[in-house]
Design a protein around this motif. Structure first.
Motif, PDB file in Angstrom:
ATOM      1  N   ILE A 268       1.095  -1.376  -0.313  1.00 29.39           N
ATOM      2  CA  ILE A 268       0.143   0.133   0.050  1.00 29.39           C
ATOM      3  C   ILE A 268       0.934   1.612   0.410  1.00 29.39           C
ATOM      4  O   ILE A 268       2.439   1.128   1.241  1.00 29.39           O
ATOM      5  CB  ILE A 268      -1.147   0.119   1.350  1.00 29.39           C
ATOM      6  CG1 ILE A 268      -2.149   1.481   1.286  1.00 29.39           C
ATOM      7  CG2 ILE A 268      -0.446  -0.066   2.294  1.00 29.39           C
ATOM      8  CD1 ILE A 268      -3.150   1.093   2.211  1.00 29.39           C
TER       9      ILE A 268
ATOM     10  N   GLU B 213      -7.315   4.448 -12.420  1.00 33.13           N
ATOM     11  CA  GLU B 213      -6.289   4.360 -10.967  1.00 33.13           C
ATOM     12  C   GLU B 213      -5.499   2.897 -11.967  1.00 33.13           C
ATOM     13  O   GLU B 213      -6.376   1.457 -11.925  1.00 33.13           O
ATOM     14  CB  GLU B 213      -6.402   4.028 -10.523  1.00 33.13           C
ATOM     15  CG  GLU B 213      -5.202   3.714  -9.275  1.00 33.13           C
ATOM     16  CD  GLU B 213      -5.272   2.910  -7.392  1.00 33.13           C
ATOM     17  OE1 GLU B 213      -4.602   3.960  -6.483  1.00 33.13           O
ATOM     18  OE2 GLU B 213      -6.650   2.565  -7.274  1.00 33.13           O
TER      19      GLU B 213
ATOM     20  N   PRO C  75       8.029  -1.943  -9.677  1.00 28.95           N
ATOM     21  CA  PRO C  75       6.968  -2.106 -11.010  1.00 28.95           C
ATOM     22  C   PRO C  75       6.290  -2.562 -11.252  1.00 28.95           C
ATOM     23  O   PRO C  75       4.886  -3.116 -11.377  1.00 28.95           O
ATOM     24  CB  PRO C  75       8.677  -2.787 -11.678  1.00 28.95           C
ATOM     25  CG  PRO C  75       8.948  -3.881 -10.757  1.00 28.95           C
ATOM     26  CD  PRO C  75       8.231  -3.673  -9.039  1.00 28.95           C
TER      27      PRO C  75
HETATM   28  N1  SAM Z   1      -2.470   1.802  -5.183  1.00 30.85           N
HETATM   29  C1  SAM Z   1      -2.602   0.884  -4.061  1.00 30.85           C
HETATM   30  C2  SAM Z   1      -2.729   0.863  -3.118  1.00 30.85           C
HETATM   31  O1  SAM Z   1      -3.518   2.008  -2.536  1.00 30.85           O
HETATM   32  O2  SAM Z   1      -2.679  -0.034  -2.328  1.00 30.85           O
HETATM   33  C3  SAM Z   1      -1.159   0.672  -3.830  1.00 30.85           C
HETATM   34  C4  SAM Z   1      -0.932  -0.326  -5.146  1.00 30.85           C
HETATM   35  S1  SAM Z   1       1.426  -0.782  -4.960  1.00 30.85           S
HETATM   36  C5  SAM Z   1       2.027   0.357  -4.719  1.00 30.85           C
HETATM   37  C6  SAM Z   1       0.869  -1.137  -6.693  1.00 30.85           C
HETATM   38  C7  SAM Z   1       0.202  -2.192  -7.512  1.00 30.85           C
HETATM   39  O3  SAM Z   1       0.498  -1.937  -9.064  1.00 30.85           O
HETATM   40  C8  SAM Z   1       0.533  -3.493  -6.729  1.00 30.85           C
HETATM   41  O4  SAM Z   1      -0.642  -4.025  -6.282  1.00 30.85           O
HETATM   42  C9  SAM Z   1       0.651  -4.599  -7.821  1.00 30.85           C
HETATM   43  O5  SAM Z   1      -0.401  -5.557  -8.271  1.00 30.85           O
HETATM   44  C10 SAM Z   1       0.328  -3.116  -9.393  1.00 30.85           C
HETATM   45  N2  SAM Z   1       0.822  -3.433 -10.522  1.00 30.85           N
HETATM   46  C11 SAM Z   1       1.300  -3.978 -11.395  1.00 30.85           C
HETATM   47  N3  SAM Z   1       1.286  -3.979 -12.506  1.00 30.85           N
HETATM   48  C12 SAM Z   1       0.335  -3.874 -13.244  1.00 30.85           C
HETATM   49  C13 SAM Z   1      -0.814  -3.424 -14.227  1.00 30.85           C
HETATM   50  N4  SAM Z   1       0.100  -3.525 -15.683  1.00 30.85           N
HETATM   51  N5  SAM Z   1      -1.906  -3.659 -13.951  1.00 30.85           N
HETATM   52  C14 SAM Z   1      -2.596  -3.443 -12.948  1.00 30.85           C
HETATM   53  N6  SAM Z   1      -1.810  -3.472 -11.784  1.00 30.85           N
HETATM   54  C15 SAM Z   1      -0.292  -3.064 -11.843  1.00 30.85           C
END
Ligand code: SAM
Length: 225
Positions: free
Chosen positions: A68, A91, A218
């Protein structure tokens, strides 16, 4: 009452106020964004054993090797997106659902895409529990956007990619903002704001601004890593 029992009672108003102060210390000034940070109970978006730590201004693990985001970063990205209350927002990277809840507090319609199904399902459940029933949580490769609900006033990507994915630019309205971290895997990343300047769908003109150095997980996908 013993001190340990007192400590176990969450002082939510005080804790949320602390998150607001931390966001302000990072330079967030948008009152609507600060109000949203003060309204969404971050403790409900993390695993139970991390509930107390959820009011620290830090990323936390949410399973599947993902995190998160730091609340001040969520606030900075929301502020950089320049949202209005009637906006349609996308998002990419739902993770815990916390960012989507903040965005839904600020905008009329929110779609969030997550590539890991278990995280998407948990995010959907938590968002419902917190009253954000109308946030669309989709599973898929977010580097392709989510054309069904396009065009968007703003797109926020919560994972770092090598460049701005063209499908996301194409799904933005003219003058809409794409806010996302861009750089190398795990280092030398910058939070960027791309503003779509033309309605030409094939090769839309874009204005790019470098906002600050950041560090994100990533972005995995066709237009990611
Ligand atoms: N917005 C989230 C929160 O409030 O908890 C934080 C998310 S975390 C920093 C980044 C997220 O991006 C991860 O859950 C990861 O699985 C997702 N992610 C990475 N590449 C992605 C893609 N191509 N499409 C969708 N999600 C992706």
């Amino acid at each position: 009452m013993k001190q340990a029992e007192k400590d176990a009672i969450p002082n939510r108003a005080g804790d949320l106020q602390r998150l607001i102060l931390q966001a302000q210390q990072h330079g967030v000034r948008d009152q609507a964004v600060l109000t949203a940070i003060g309204q969404v109970p971050r403790n409900l978006f993390v695993p139970k054993d991390l509930a107390k730590a959820s009011f620290e201004d830090t990323p936390l693990p949410i399973g599947e090797g993902q995190t998160i985001s730091q609340p001040a970063m969520v606030a900075l990205m929301a502020e950089a997106s320049c949202l209005s209350s009637d906006d349609n927002v996308l998002e990419i990277g739902a993770g815990s659902g916390y960012g989507a809840a903040i965005l839904r507090t600020l905008a009329a319609r929110v779609t969030t895409v997550e590539r890991i199904e278990t995280l998407a399902s948990q995010a959907r459940t938590t968002l419902k529990q917190c009253g954000f029933d109308d946030v669309d949580v989709a599973v898929g490769d977010g580097t392709l956007g989510w054309p069904e609900n396009a065009p968007y006033d703003a797109i926020i990507v919560t994972a770092a990619g090598p460049s701005a994915p063209l499908p996301l630019i194409r799904q933005l309205k003219t003058d809409g903002h794409l806010v996302m971290p861009v750089g190398r895997k795990h280092y030398q990343q910058y939070l960027m704001r791309f503003t779509r300047q033309s309605s030409n769908d094939k090769t839309p003109r874009v204005h790019a601004e470098k906002l600050m150095a950041v560090r994100f997980v990533p972005l995995i996908g066709e237009h990611g890593f």
